[in-house]
Design an enzyme around this catalytic site. Structure first.
Site, PDB file in Angstrom:
ATOM      1  N   SER A   1       0.781  -1.233   0.000  1.00 15.18           N
ATOM      2  CA  SER A   1       0.000   0.000   0.000  1.00 15.18           C
ATOM      3  C   SER A   1       0.808   1.276   0.000  1.00 15.18           C
ATOM      4  CB  SER A   1      -0.973  -0.002   1.169  1.00 15.18           C
ATOM      5  OG  SER A   1      -2.074  -0.822   0.852  1.00 15.18           O
TER       6      SER A   1
ATOM      7  N   TYR B   1     -10.388   2.291   6.416  1.00 11.36           N
ATOM      8  CA  TYR B   1      -9.437   1.907   5.363  1.00 11.36           C
ATOM      9  C   TYR B   1     -10.065   0.921   4.389  1.00 11.36           C
ATOM     10  CZ  TYR B   1      -4.741   0.886   3.538  1.00 11.36           C
ATOM     11  OH  TYR B   1      -3.625   0.769   2.752  1.00 11.36           O
ATOM     12  N   SER B   2     -10.005   1.248   3.097  1.00 12.85           N
ATOM     13  CA  SER B   2     -10.584   0.384   2.073  1.00 12.85           C
ATOM     14  C   SER B   2      -9.788   0.511   0.780  1.00 12.85           C
ATOM     15  CB  SER B   2     -12.046   0.758   1.804  1.00 12.85           C
ATOM     16  OG  SER B   2     -12.560   0.033   0.705  1.00 12.85           O
ATOM     17  N   ASN B   3      -9.248  -0.610   0.310  1.00 16.42           N
ATOM     18  CA  ASN B   3      -8.512  -0.622  -0.946  1.00 16.42           C
ATOM     19  C   ASN B   3      -9.384  -0.202  -2.129  1.00 16.42           C
ATOM     20  OD1 ASN B   3      -5.821  -1.791  -0.132  1.00 16.42           O
ATOM     21  ND2 ASN B   3      -7.191  -3.342   0.687  1.00 16.42           N
TER      22      ASN B   3
ATOM     23  N   GLY C   1       3.166  -0.461   3.847  1.00 14.47           N
ATOM     24  CA  GLY C   1       2.411  -1.408   3.036  1.00 14.47           C
ATOM     25  C   GLY C   1       2.778  -2.845   3.323  1.00 14.47           C
TER      26      GLY C   1
END
Length: 396
Positions: free
Chosen positions: A113, A209-211, A351
């Site tokens: 990330s 948090y969300s991809n 990440g």
């Protein structure tokens, strides 16, 4: 690309509270690795004073040794630059558990990330060019695409995406590790996985948090520029500041191009460490696909904070943060700030992706450090030790 809101920001394809099905907090400890004898002779290299390493391990080296000896990381790597520009690199452990080979100094790793910071920079460059409006709704650029239970692209702004305040569900919690490893995903497939589930929250109401946010940010970049995200990232960032060891893997590219330590992962949760070095990283895409080195990450964050990648107005937007939990961590637009034991904060992201984790960033006075380990540390002690290694490098 997972989030962990307590002591630090996690970033693998799972969020804390919905642990990856293949790895629980307890089972993901890299226990048993030390029986293989992986602690190698400490190694440090100083570009300004190479003889200094002979004096014995310094605090950073000791921190890496702890990650290998006590936390069972197969390998740990670090790159540190002080405020005078002196750079040092460090390694501990072994690069390959099968052969016992040395850890490549400043070897390439999957940076998970940290990719979000690169994606956010491209979006903010386009904001500075007048091609994207931070407070425009997603439907302005991707009309009718974002719809689901409690989800409406006419209520979610670009700023919400970059700051994880959209309320969108994370697609990553619905993927299996082996599926991620072996399958190619189109970005639209990742989005569809998320939209099959209800919203986590109202847009703008809370941080989560969300991809999925960054998949949408990448799709907006492609729509506005008419070019692939990877090309825009390469042209606007990687080539511009001379990141020689950073790249966005091509479709179907499962290997790491340059010298690298092998990455290991426990999947299933009661199984042994498995070599996950070769994998299809497309499940990460704009949220987590890049490969880089600790030194290149230092160079990227130094250039970013120095204003070499963004106009002052957009950099100020990126550095405008909201709190994440009660640990002192704050999240901006693809950029985090974390408190240091010696005072002040450092700016970065961090990440992880199966096989690798990276943590680090830069201070406003020019110090920089990034640390990588070759297995995701889900045990709380190991998580803390990675963060402490970064703190030691920046405060030493």
């Amino acid at each position: 690309m997972r989030a962990r809101t307590g002591q630090n920001l996690r970033s693998s394809t799972r969020r804390d509270g919905r642990r990856r099905r293949a790895v629980s907090a307890a089972a993901a400890m890299a226990v048993g690795v030390m029986t293989l004898g992986v602690l190698a002779t400490p190694a440090a290299s100083d570009s300004a004073a190479p003889a200094a390493a002979a004096a014995g391990p310094d605090a950073v080296q000791r921190a890496l040794n702890t990650l290998v000896r006590d936390d069972g990381m197969p390998a740990a790597l670090a790159s540190v630059k002080d405020r005078n520009g002196r750079a040092r690199t460090y390694t501990a452990g072994v690069g390959d558990l099968t052969t016992g080979s040395k850890v490549p100094r400043d070897g390439q790793v999957r940076i998970g990330s940290n990719t979000k910071a690169f994606t956010a920079v491209v979006v903010l460059q386009l904001v500075g060019e007048g091609k994207i409006d931070l407070d425009a709704f997603v439907d302005t650029y991707l009309p009718g695409l974002v719809r689901g239970e409690g989800i409406d692209g006419n209520r979610i702004t670009v700023r919400h995406l970059l700051q994880h305040t959209s309320g969108l569900p994370d697609y990553g919690v619905h993927l299996d590790d082996d599926e991620i490893r072996n399958r190619y995903f189109e970005p639209r497939e990742l989005l569809d996985l998320a939209l099959d589930h209800p919203a986590d929250a109202e847009p703008g109401k809370t941080w989560g948090y969300s991809n999925t946010n960054y998949v949408l940010a990448g799709l907006i970049v492609q729509k506005v520029t008419g070019r692939p995200l990877a090309e825009e990232m390469d042209r606007r960032i990687i080539q511009r500041i001379g990141l020689r060891h950073t790249y966005f893997p091509a479709p179907g590219e499962m290997t790491v191009r340059e010298p690298h330590p092998r990455g290991y992962h426990r999947s299933p949760e009661d199984g042994p460490l498995r070599d996950f070095t070769e994998m299809d990283p497309s499940a990460g895409w704009a949220a987590g696909q890049l490969i880089s080195t600790n030194s290149d990450l230092n160079q990227f964050f130094i250039a970013l904070l120095a204003g070499r990648l963004l106009p002052a107005a957009q950099l100020a937007e990126m550095r405008t943060t909201v709190p994440v939990g009660t640990s002192g961590l704050r999240y901006g637009l693809g950029l985090t700030s974390r408190t240091l034991s010696c005072g002040g904060v450092y700016w970065g992201h961090g990440g992880d992706i199966a096989g690798y984790e990276t943590r680090g960033g830069v201070t406003d006075d020019g110090r920089a450090a990034n640390v990588a380990v070759t297995s995701i540390p889900t045990d709380e002690a190991a998580v803390r030790h990675v963060s402490e290694a970064v703190d030691t490098a920046l405060c030493g």
